[in-house]
Scaffold this motif. Structure first.
Motif, mmCIF file in Angstrom:
data_model
loop_
_atom_site.group_PDB
_atom_site.id
_atom_site.type_symbol
_atom_site.label_atom_id
_atom_site.label_comp_id
_atom_site.label_asym_id
_atom_site.label_seq_id
_atom_site.Cartn_x
_atom_site.Cartn_y
_atom_site.Cartn_z
ATOM 1 N N ASP A 1 47.279 51.186 48.365
ATOM 2 C CA ASP A 1 45.863 51.390 48.013
ATOM 3 C C ASP A 1 45.631 51.239 46.512
ATOM 4 O O ASP A 1 44.565 51.584 46.005
ATOM 5 N N VAL A 2 46.625 50.693 45.796
ATOM 6 C CA VAL A 2 46.554 50.642 44.334
ATOM 7 C C VAL A 2 45.353 49.832 43.854
ATOM 8 O O VAL A 2 44.555 50.294 43.027
ATOM 9 N N GLN A 3 45.201 48.611 44.368
ATOM 10 C CA GLN A 3 44.156 47.745 43.839
ATOM 11 C C GLN A 3 42.759 48.289 44.131
ATOM 12 O O GLN A 3 41.893 48.280 43.251
ATOM 13 N N ILE A 4 42.515 48.771 45.348
ATOM 14 C CA ILE A 4 41.182 49.267 45.668
ATOM 15 C C ILE A 4 40.840 50.499 44.843
ATOM 16 O O ILE A 4 39.700 50.682 44.404
ATOM 17 N N ARG A 5 41.837 51.352 44.586
ATOM 18 C CA ARG A 5 41.581 52.528 43.740
ATOM 19 C C ARG A 5 41.216 52.109 42.320
ATOM 20 O O ARG A 5 40.281 52.665 41.717
ATOM 21 N N LEU A 6 41.929 51.128 41.792
ATOM 22 C CA LEU A 6 41.638 50.662 40.443
ATOM 23 C C LEU A 6 40.257 50.006 40.374
ATOM 24 O O LEU A 6 39.497 50.234 39.425
ATOM 25 N N LEU A 7 39.918 49.205 41.379
ATOM 26 C CA LEU A 7 38.623 48.522 41.382
ATOM 27 C C LEU A 7 37.475 49.508 41.483
ATOM 28 O O LEU A 7 36.377 49.253 40.970
ATOM 29 N N LEU A 8 37.711 50.658 42.126
ATOM 30 C CA LEU A 8 36.660 51.661 42.290
ATOM 31 C C LEU A 8 36.656 52.686 41.160
ATOM 32 O O LEU A 8 35.928 53.673 41.224
ATOM 33 N N GLY A 9 37.458 52.464 40.133
ATOM 34 C CA GLY A 9 37.369 53.294 38.939
ATOM 35 C C GLY A 9 38.354 54.433 38.841
ATOM 36 O O GLY A 9 38.247 55.263 37.926
ATOM 37 N N ASP A 10 39.314 54.510 39.745
ATOM 38 C CA ASP A 10 40.327 55.555 39.645
ATOM 39 C C ASP A 10 41.147 55.337 38.377
ATOM 40 O O ASP A 10 41.588 54.223 38.102
ATOM 41 N N ILE B 1 41.558 43.760 36.632
ATOM 42 C CA ILE B 1 40.550 44.629 37.234
ATOM 43 C C ILE B 1 39.151 44.095 36.948
ATOM 44 O O ILE B 1 38.301 43.987 37.837
ATOM 45 N N ALA B 2 38.896 43.730 35.681
ATOM 46 C CA ALA B 2 37.589 43.193 35.304
ATOM 47 C C ALA B 2 37.303 41.887 36.039
ATOM 48 O O ALA B 2 36.183 41.658 36.527
ATOM 49 N N LEU B 3 38.296 41.016 36.130
ATOM 50 C CA LEU B 3 38.126 39.723 36.792
ATOM 51 C C LEU B 3 37.808 39.905 38.274
ATOM 52 O O LEU B 3 36.896 39.267 38.818
ATOM 53 N N ASN B 4 38.518 40.788 38.934
ATOM 54 C CA ASN B 4 38.292 40.999 40.360
ATOM 55 C C ASN B 4 36.962 41.698 40.632
ATOM 56 O O ASN B 4 36.292 41.391 41.628
ATOM 57 N N ARG B 5 36.569 42.632 39.782
ATOM 58 C CA ARG B 5 35.258 43.265 39.952
ATOM 59 C C ARG B 5 34.148 42.230 39.835
ATOM 60 O O ARG B 5 33.183 42.235 40.612
ATOM 61 N N LEU B 6 34.284 41.347 38.869
ATOM 62 C CA LEU B 6 33.280 40.298 38.675
ATOM 63 C C LEU B 6 33.249 39.362 39.878
ATOM 64 O O LEU B 6 32.176 38.983 40.362
ATOM 65 N N ALA B 7 34.423 39.003 40.382
ATOM 66 C CA ALA B 7 34.497 38.105 41.536
ATOM 67 C C ALA B 7 33.848 38.734 42.769
ATOM 68 O O ALA B 7 33.139 38.069 43.525
ATOM 69 N N ILE B 8 34.078 40.024 42.981
ATOM 70 C CA ILE B 8 33.502 40.717 44.133
ATOM 71 C C ILE B 8 31.979 40.761 44.029
ATOM 72 O O ILE B 8 31.270 40.506 45.012
ATOM 73 N N PHE C 1 54.250 37.484 54.879
ATOM 74 C CA PHE C 1 53.754 37.714 53.525
ATOM 75 C C PHE C 1 52.699 38.813 53.511
ATOM 76 O O PHE C 1 52.695 39.660 52.615
ATOM 77 N N ARG C 2 51.800 38.808 54.474
ATOM 78 C CA ARG C 2 50.763 39.839 54.516
ATOM 79 C C ARG C 2 51.378 41.232 54.627
ATOM 80 O O ARG C 2 50.901 42.189 54.010
ATOM 81 N N THR C 3 52.432 41.325 55.412
ATOM 82 C CA THR C 3 53.122 42.609 55.537
ATOM 83 C C THR C 3 53.684 43.046 54.187
ATOM 84 O O THR C 3 53.490 44.194 53.760
ATOM 85 N N PHE C 4 54.370 42.143 53.517
ATOM 86 C CA PHE C 4 54.946 42.470 52.213
ATOM 87 C C PHE C 4 53.849 42.795 51.197
ATOM 88 O O PHE C 4 53.958 43.751 50.427
ATOM 89 N N PHE C 5 52.779 42.003 51.208
ATOM 90 C CA PHE C 5 51.655 42.203 50.305
ATOM 91 C C PHE C 5 51.077 43.612 50.472
ATOM 92 O O PHE C 5 50.783 44.305 49.494
ATOM 93 N N GLY C 6 50.938 44.041 51.726
ATOM 94 C CA GLY C 6 50.408 45.372 51.980
ATOM 95 C C GLY C 6 51.354 46.470 51.536
ATOM 96 O O GLY C 6 50.918 47.500 50.997
ATOM 97 N N TRP D 1 53.439 41.294 40.443
ATOM 98 C CA TRP D 1 52.112 41.438 41.052
ATOM 99 C C TRP D 1 51.479 42.778 40.686
ATOM 100 O O TRP D 1 50.294 42.842 40.347
ATOM 101 N N LEU D 2 52.255 43.858 40.720
ATOM 102 C CA LEU D 2 51.723 45.166 40.360
ATOM 103 C C LEU D 2 51.319 45.209 38.885
ATOM 104 O O LEU D 2 50.309 45.828 38.527
#
Length: 216
Positions: free
Chosen positions: A174-183, A109-116, A164-169, A99-100
């Protein structure tokens, strides 16, 4: 909520069809929202008619692309009848590593930005496609391992989705949100392996049993 045939559909694609999905992902990285069937046909060196035959409309092509990306995330192989603490931990780690690797890739990253962006403007159903064939499908893929772990007396939880939500978190932090915001966050293979192992150990500290409970 999810399509149980998602993984088998992704695995049934031919090498030529996978090359088309590669073209879709490449165009998303390069051009973002400027994705058309004509552009995909040019990049993949095939006709638009072939694309429509294989995938239906644009949403069908995007759905196949998301399913293929999500199919890369799965728990490690394990013998359900011989599941023990070590194989459970290893399977959780393999899932977290997959998953990581997927969410930190430029294509994801591009796919998720477009989806958002599409979800915010209701321009298309891409947000729903990513949610159904990404997050929800991935959750269903891990559910059997969690339930098998509980049946073997290795895990203790009331609800598999909540677990699952616990494991997912724990895995994503904060990896995905940082990547989506351009970190400019770069995760090496060693860092991904380390973070995955930490998440698995934290999850087992929350939901693992010190000793397997005797089966009824």
């Amino acid at each position: 909520m999810t399509n149980p045939a998602t993984e088998s559909q992704a695995e049934a694609l031919t090498p030529r069809q996978l090359a088309v999905l590669d073209a879709v992902l490449g165009l998303m990285v390069e051009k973002g929202d400027q994705l058309t069937m004509a552009a995909v046909a040019r990049r993949a060196s095939c006709s638009k008619e072939t694309l429509y035959k294989w995938f239906g409309d644009r949403d069908g092509l995007l759905t196949a692309t998301v399913q293929w990306q999500a199919s890369k995330v799965r728990a490690g192989n394990y013998d359900r009848q011989k599941l023990d603490a070590l194989s459970l931990r290893d399977s959780l780690i393999r899932f977290a590593v997959n998953w990581l690797e997927v969410i930190s890739s430029p294509t994801s990253i591009a796919l998720n930005r477009l989806a958002i962006s599409h979800a915010a403007t209701h321009e298309s159903n891409l947000g729903g496609i990513v949610l159904a064939n990404g997050r929800f499908a991935i959750g269903e893929r891990l559910r059997p391992l969690l339930e098998d772990g509980r049946e073997a007396g290795l895990l203790d939880f009331d609800d598999a989705e909540t677990a699952f939500r616990t494991f997912f978190g724990l895995v994503g932090r904060d990896v995905q949100i940082r990547l989506l915001l351009g970190d400019a966050l770069k995760l090496s293979a060693a860092e991904i392996e380390r973070d995955a192992a930490r998440a698995a150990d934290q999850f087992l500290a929350l939901h693992g049993r010190a000793k397997p409970a005797p089966k009824a």
